[in-house]
Enzyme design. Structure first.
Site, PDB file in Angstrom:
ATOM      1  N   TYR A   1      -0.329  -9.853   1.120  1.00  0.00           N
ATOM      2  CA  TYR A   1       0.571  -9.590   1.754  1.00  0.00           C
ATOM      3  C   TYR A   1       0.587  -9.873   3.179  1.00  0.00           C
ATOM      4  CZ  TYR A   1      -2.965  -5.984   3.275  1.00  0.00           C
ATOM      5  OH  TYR A   1      -4.208  -5.465   3.871  1.00  0.00           O
TER       6      TYR A   1
ATOM      7  N   HIS B   1     -10.708  -3.248  -1.100  1.00  0.00           N
ATOM      8  CA  HIS B   1     -11.523  -2.420  -0.153  1.00  0.00           C
ATOM      9  C   HIS B   1     -12.620  -1.662  -0.767  1.00  0.00           C
ATOM     10  CE1 HIS B   1      -8.874  -2.965   3.711  1.00  0.00           C
ATOM     11  NE2 HIS B   1      -8.027  -3.173   2.612  1.00  0.00           N
TER      12      HIS B   1
ATOM     13  N   HIS C   1      -7.149  -8.525  -1.882  1.00  0.00           N
ATOM     14  CA  HIS C   1      -8.600  -7.865  -1.831  1.00  0.00           C
ATOM     15  C   HIS C   1      -8.601  -6.651  -2.259  1.00  0.00           C
ATOM     16  CE1 HIS C   1      -6.404  -7.229   1.986  1.00  0.00           C
ATOM     17  NE2 HIS C   1      -7.238  -6.141   2.192  1.00  0.00           N
TER      18      HIS C   1
ATOM     19  N   TYR D   1       0.954  -1.186  -0.013  1.00  0.00           N
ATOM     20  CA  TYR D   1       0.122   0.011  -0.003  1.00  0.00           C
ATOM     21  C   TYR D   1       1.045   1.148  -0.026  1.00  0.00           C
ATOM     22  CZ  TYR D   1      -4.103  -2.610   1.501  1.00  0.00           C
ATOM     23  OH  TYR D   1      -5.234  -3.262   1.544  1.00  0.00           O
TER      24      TYR D   1
ATOM     25  N   ARG E   1      -2.826 -11.697   4.313  1.00  0.00           N
ATOM     26  CA  ARG E   1      -3.982 -11.412   3.848  1.00  0.00           C
ATOM     27  C   ARG E   1      -4.343 -12.028   2.328  1.00  0.00           C
ATOM     28  NH1 ARG E   1      -7.580  -8.120   5.260  1.00  0.00           N
ATOM     29  NH2 ARG E   1      -8.826  -9.910   4.816  1.00  0.00           N
TER      30      ARG E   1
END
Lengths: 268, 183
Positions: free
Chosen positions: A173, A188, A186, A134, A183
């Site tokens: 990640y 959000h 995905h 991110y 995780r």
């Protein structure tokens, strides 16, 4: 500023998976007992879900109180074309070059519980890049940043309730919940319905991810049918020839909304 | 399609929304310091009493006359249009601040309130609550407030301070905020 001290996890994935399995067993038993009483199965995540360590001190311990929704709660903020530039739905054009990774189109409809399209409402997304990183100052995963990918997009739903984003498939990640915690990939999603009570933030997952069984955030939803509602479908008709792969994902917002009538001139 | 529609479950906002959802002017429903403006602020706490730095608070309210705003431009923030909606990320101390106006009653005699949605890392689905105004005469007749114990009611009524209103949110603990469901 000193960085907050991070408690190093000691539990392994095996410890976590055993906790998840135990809670799964309890929820299946509770569902069976509930079904015998004629209850609807719970389809929302358990707020009290200890395998997701951060939930331990952040879940309310009391049942929510029932309130009859009042005027303001039965309306939603109004977004319009002055708020969102159509180019914000394409996450691949922010840089001077193409971002790295698998180009994907993600599209679907936003519907209310009665199956009616939720029109002209704001959809916001954010995600990691293809390496699972991110853009965030507290992000510590040592994967490369992609200068051509911000991972942020917005659009308004159209008259059929449809949204559509052009983006890059995010990578899985690691995170600090336990040793070897990863995780599933995905995106959000943040959504508005026709009433403030329908406000939803959720995550869209990709089909057949091997990390589903291991992930406490995904597993906090104990109904398999409800978990499946978070997983997109590969949609070949959405794929663009020679360019990108298509995923379709519909979103159903529930909660009371005011009695729906088509707005008349001068009504708003 | 005849398949039953499964409501899409919520999921945590996660820690990294901070580069995506906040935008310029998001917490200013009216310009700070403008006539009639108040500061609405507070802290968000976890069950150990520690502030939560990665929470996001959204509010939605009537204007000072009690009208439901239906004006576009919530993300645009032209500085003039009251759209009734705001979004504030808690800072590193778990503190949030809005600049807004006191909401008016949606009908004569109704207790005015501000609708609130709370999101946070560690919180697996959004939470709803309401901020009622301190000492408002209509509070004593409000169906929700009347149905609560004194302690619960106290968690939904803001405190007046020098610049406006303070409303703390406790996700858990002795002073756990009363959260709402509308089912």
């Amino acid at each position: 500023m000193t960085a907050p001290t991070k408690k190093q996890p000691v539990e392994t994935q095996a410890d976590l998976s055993a906790e998840i399995a135990e809670l799964e067993k309890l929820s299946i038993e509770a569902d069976a007992a509930g079904q015998a009483r004629g209850d609807e199965p719970s389809r929302q995540p358990l707020l009290d879900y200890p395998p997701y360590r951060s939930s331990i001190l952040r879940h309310p311990t009391k049942d929510p109180r029932h309130a009859d929704p009042e005027t303001i709660e039965l309306w939603s903020p109004c977004f319009g074309h002055s708020d969102v530039d159509p180019l914000e739905a394409d996450l691949t054009i922010a840089g001077s070059n193409e971002p790295i990774g698998e180009r994907i189109t993600v599209s679907g409809r936003v519907l209310d519980g009665e199956g009616r399209p939720v029109r002209n409402q704001l959809v916001e997304i954010w995600q990691a890049n293809s390496a699972g990183r991110y853009i965030h100052k507290h992000e510590q995963h040592p994967a490369p940043l992609d200068p051509n990918f911000t991972g942020v997009g917005r659009c308004l739903t159209d008259d059929e309730g449809r949204y559509r984003f052009q983006t890059i498939k995010p990578g899985p990640y690691p995170w600090g919940n336990h040793i070897n915690a990863w995780r599933p990939a995905h995106i959000h999603f943040s959504l508005f319905g026709r009433a403030f009570t329908q406000r939803l933030i959720t995550q869209m997952y990709f089909p057949s991810d091997p990390l589903f069984a291991l992930d406490p955030i995904y597993q906090s939803i104990t109904s398999q049918q409800a978990r499946d509602a978070l997983v997109a479908t590969y949609d070949h008709d959405l794929s663009t020839p020679g360019y990108s792969m298509g995923y379709s994902w519909d979103i159903v917002l529930t909660g009371p909304s005011r009695t729906w009538t088509e707005p008349e001139e001068g009504d708003l | 399609m005849s398949t039953p529609r499964i409501p899409t479950p919520g999921q945590t906002i996660g820690p990294f929304f901070g580069y995506a959802l906040p935008y310029e002017g998001d917490a200013d429903l009216v310009p700070p310091g403008s006539p009639g403006s108040i500061r609405l602020h507070g802290w968000v706490y976890d069950g150990a009493g520690n502030p939560i730095p990665d929470a996001l608070i959204e509010i939605w309210q009537t204007d000072a006359e009690g009208n439901v705003p239906q004006a576009e431009g919530s993300l645009l923030r032209d500085g003039w249009t009251f759209t009734g909606w705001g979004r504030a990320a808690a800072d590193l101390n778990g503190h949030y601040t809005f600049s807004t106006v006191l909401p008016g009653p949606s009908e004569e005699g109704k207790a005015p309130f501000i609708g609130v949605t709370v999101f946070a890392r560690g919180l697996l689905d959004k939470l709803h609550t309401r901020i009622y105004l301190p000492e408002h005469p209509a509070n004593t007749g409000d169906a929700l407030l009347v149905s609560l114990s004194e302690d619960e009611r106290a968690t939904l009524v803001a405190t007046a301070d020098a610049t406006g209103l303070r409303f703390d949110i406790h996700l858990q603990g002795d002073r756990e905020t009363t959260f709402l469901t509308y089912g």
